[in-house]
Design a protein around this motif. Structure first.
Motif, PDB file in Angstrom:
ATOM      1  N   ARG A 174      -2.892   7.766   3.492  1.00 60.06           N
ATOM      2  CA  ARG A 174      -2.663   6.320   3.425  1.00 60.06           C
ATOM      3  C   ARG A 174      -3.947   5.548   3.732  1.00 60.06           C
ATOM      4  O   ARG A 174      -4.268   4.554   3.067  1.00 60.06           O
ATOM      5  CB  ARG A 174      -1.542   5.930   4.395  1.00 60.06           C
ATOM      6  N   TRP A 210      -6.391   5.786   0.785  1.00 62.12           N
ATOM      7  CA  TRP A 210      -5.880   4.989  -0.341  1.00 62.12           C
ATOM      8  C   TRP A 210      -6.224   3.520  -0.123  1.00 62.12           C
ATOM      9  O   TRP A 210      -6.714   2.833  -1.027  1.00 62.12           O
ATOM     10  CB  TRP A 210      -4.376   5.196  -0.440  1.00 62.12           C
ATOM     11  N   ASP A 223       0.783  -1.231   0.000  1.00 60.62           N
ATOM     12  CA  ASP A 223       0.000   0.000   0.000  1.00 60.62           C
ATOM     13  C   ASP A 223       0.816   1.282   0.000  1.00 60.62           C
ATOM     14  O   ASP A 223       0.363   2.294  -0.530  1.00 60.62           O
ATOM     15  CB  ASP A 223      -0.957  -0.002   1.200  1.00 60.62           C
ATOM     16  N   CYS A 224       2.004   1.266   0.620  1.00 64.39           N
ATOM     17  CA  CYS A 224       2.786   2.510   0.681  1.00 64.39           C
ATOM     18  C   CYS A 224       4.215   2.348   0.179  1.00 64.39           C
ATOM     19  O   CYS A 224       4.940   3.331   0.074  1.00 64.39           O
ATOM     20  CB  CYS A 224       2.804   3.050   2.115  1.00 64.39           C
ATOM     21  N   CYS A 245       0.473   0.490   7.798  1.00 60.94           N
ATOM     22  CA  CYS A 245      -0.661   0.097   6.959  1.00 60.94           C
ATOM     23  C   CYS A 245      -1.415  -1.072   7.573  1.00 60.94           C
ATOM     24  O   CYS A 245      -2.639  -1.174   7.425  1.00 60.94           O
ATOM     25  CB  CYS A 245      -0.191  -0.230   5.543  1.00 60.94           C
ATOM     26  N   PRO A 283      -0.089   7.465  -2.254  1.00 55.83           N
ATOM     27  CA  PRO A 283       0.769   7.844  -1.126  1.00 55.83           C
ATOM     28  C   PRO A 283       1.924   6.881  -0.894  1.00 55.83           C
ATOM     29  O   PRO A 283       1.859   5.698  -1.258  1.00 55.83           O
ATOM     30  CB  PRO A 283      -0.200   7.837   0.072  1.00 55.83           C
ATOM     31  N   HIS A 305      -1.268  10.096   7.657  1.00 50.77           N
ATOM     32  CA  HIS A 305      -2.178   8.977   7.901  1.00 50.77           C
ATOM     33  C   HIS A 305      -3.427   9.040   7.030  1.00 50.77           C
ATOM     34  O   HIS A 305      -3.861   8.021   6.467  1.00 50.77           O
ATOM     35  CB  HIS A 305      -2.571   8.950   9.384  1.00 50.77           C
ATOM     36  N   TYR A 335       5.182   5.828   2.152  1.00 47.94           N
ATOM     37  CA  TYR A 335       5.313   5.705   3.609  1.00 47.94           C
ATOM     38  C   TYR A 335       5.734   7.014   4.266  1.00 47.94           C
ATOM     39  O   TYR A 335       5.705   7.134   5.485  1.00 47.94           O
ATOM     40  CB  TYR A 335       6.269   4.575   3.993  1.00 47.94           C
TER      41      TYR A 335
END
Length: 377
Positions: free
Chosen positions: A108, A111, A26-27, A47, A99, A105, A101
């Motif tokens: 993220r 997303w 995810d990041c 995440c 986004p 917040h 890392y």
């Protein structure tokens, strides 16, 4: 049983080193230590915390501390980050901000929710611009003089390339009309002391201005952020028809290169040093008395080395007028600016980013901005 669990843990670790799984799904943070055994993805600890808030969709376990079952490992093996990306990110609009890392917040979280909860990107949108061409809604805007956040109606229109806000929802005339091509928008939760705080910086009459807004709903404020990007993307596609997507994306809203306090002195030998909040946005170095000021007290354009711009280090002895002595000198074709930093770490950080900026050749558009700065001075 312990031998079987040891083997299962080892199998999970082997899977985490497969192509695509070595970074958070995810990041992008390297070496994720968690995995969702219902989505089949490897994620970082931050995440993972967001996934825990989606228990109907994602169930997560530690790669090293949890007990892994054979069927869970098989599921991970048959899925993985690359497969999840192909499924859940199949049709992410080109303008949409993905986004990292390093991001806050709310970006993220939204997303992750957009991908797995709302499955927003599994179907293709009909347009590469702002869906529907217009976005309208209420945001809480910080007052320029009193610092209070009050509800204001905002209207973003792709057709005329503007963002307007109104004092009252039924007001016929906007309080301000902001040209979309001059906007940068960045999330500022720490500076604004609000988890969904968004700073909109724009240029009017070649001077930078700030508008600080938030919405209590994270999905709504991120939607506004991406709507601004969508409208800008569409505008630049029309304005610069020969530019490719990568070139256009580099001009869309993005995090400031650096922000923080420095001291600054004026051009005269008798001028004293004053502590100011500095923001570097592309080649525009702005300084403010307070981080939440609406107007910059001044700005410096940072061109390139080949156009006569230089950055050097200076040792500035402490005097009655300056507290810090880690000095930086920026020379432009017109004058030299002297700044001081509080610590060696900040000094090195500012030096690094200044030198990086002036090492990059200027674009045609940046030559036009430089000319405006020279005309203004």
């Amino acid at each position: 049983m312990s031998g079987e669990q040891d083997w299962n843990k080892k199998s999970v670790r082997i899977l985490s080193r497969k192509e695509g799984n070595t970074k958070c799904a995810d990041c992008g943070e390297p070496d994720p230590q968690w995995a969702s055994y219902t989505l089949g993805v490897f994620v970082c600890v931050t995440c993972c915390g967001i996934h825990r808030n989606l228990p109907e969709i994602s169930k997560v376990k530690s790669l090293t501390m949890a007990k892994w079952e054979e069927d869970q490992i098989q599921f991970l093996d048959s899925h993985g980050n690359n497969a999840a990306k192909a499924k859940y990110e199949a049709h992410v609009p080109v303008y949409y901000y993905r986004p990292t890392y390093a991001d806050c917040h709310v970006l993220r979280e939204q997303w992750i929710r957009a991908k797995y909860e709302r499955q927003q990107f599994m179907k293709k949108e009909g347009s590469d611009g702002l869906p529907g061409g217009v976005k309208e809604g209420i945001l809480f805007k910080r007052g320029r003089d009193n610092g209070q956040y009050l509800a204001r109606k905002f209207v973003l229109t792709e057709m005329d390339g503007t963002l307007k806000y109104f004092i009252k929802p039924d007001a016929k005339e906007p309080k301000a009309v902001i040209k979309i091509d001059s906007i940068n928008a960045t999330f500022q939760p720490e500076k604004m002391k609000h988890s969904n705080g968004l700073q909109i910086t724009y240029v009017k009459d070649n001077r930078a201005r700030n508008v600080f807004v938030y919405h209590n709903d994270g999905q709504e404020i991120v939607s506004w952020f991406n709507a601004i990007r969508a409208a800008q993307f569409h505008y630049m596609k029309v304005a610069f028809p020969t530019a490719n997507d990568k070139e256009i994306l580099s001009r869309l809203p993005q995090n400031f290169l650096k922000e923080g306090y420095m001291e600054k002195t004026g051009p005269k030998p008798t001028d004293t040093f004053k502590k100011r909040w500095f923001t570097l946005d592309h080649r525009r170095l702005m300084y403010f008395k307070d981080p939440l000021d609406a107007f910059a007290k001044g700005e410096v354009f940072l061109g390139s080395i080949e156009n006569g711009y230089q950055v050097t280090t200076e040792l500035v002895p402490n005097s009655y007028s300056n507290v810090w002595n880690y000095g930086i000198s920026i020379s432009t074709p017109e004058r030299t600016y002297l700044f001081t930093c509080e610590s060696e770490h900040e000094w090195e950080s500012w030096l690094s980013v200044f030198k990086k900026v002036i090492s990059i050749p200027m674009t045609v558009r940046e030559y036009a901005v430089e000319a405006q700065f020279k005309h203004r001075s």
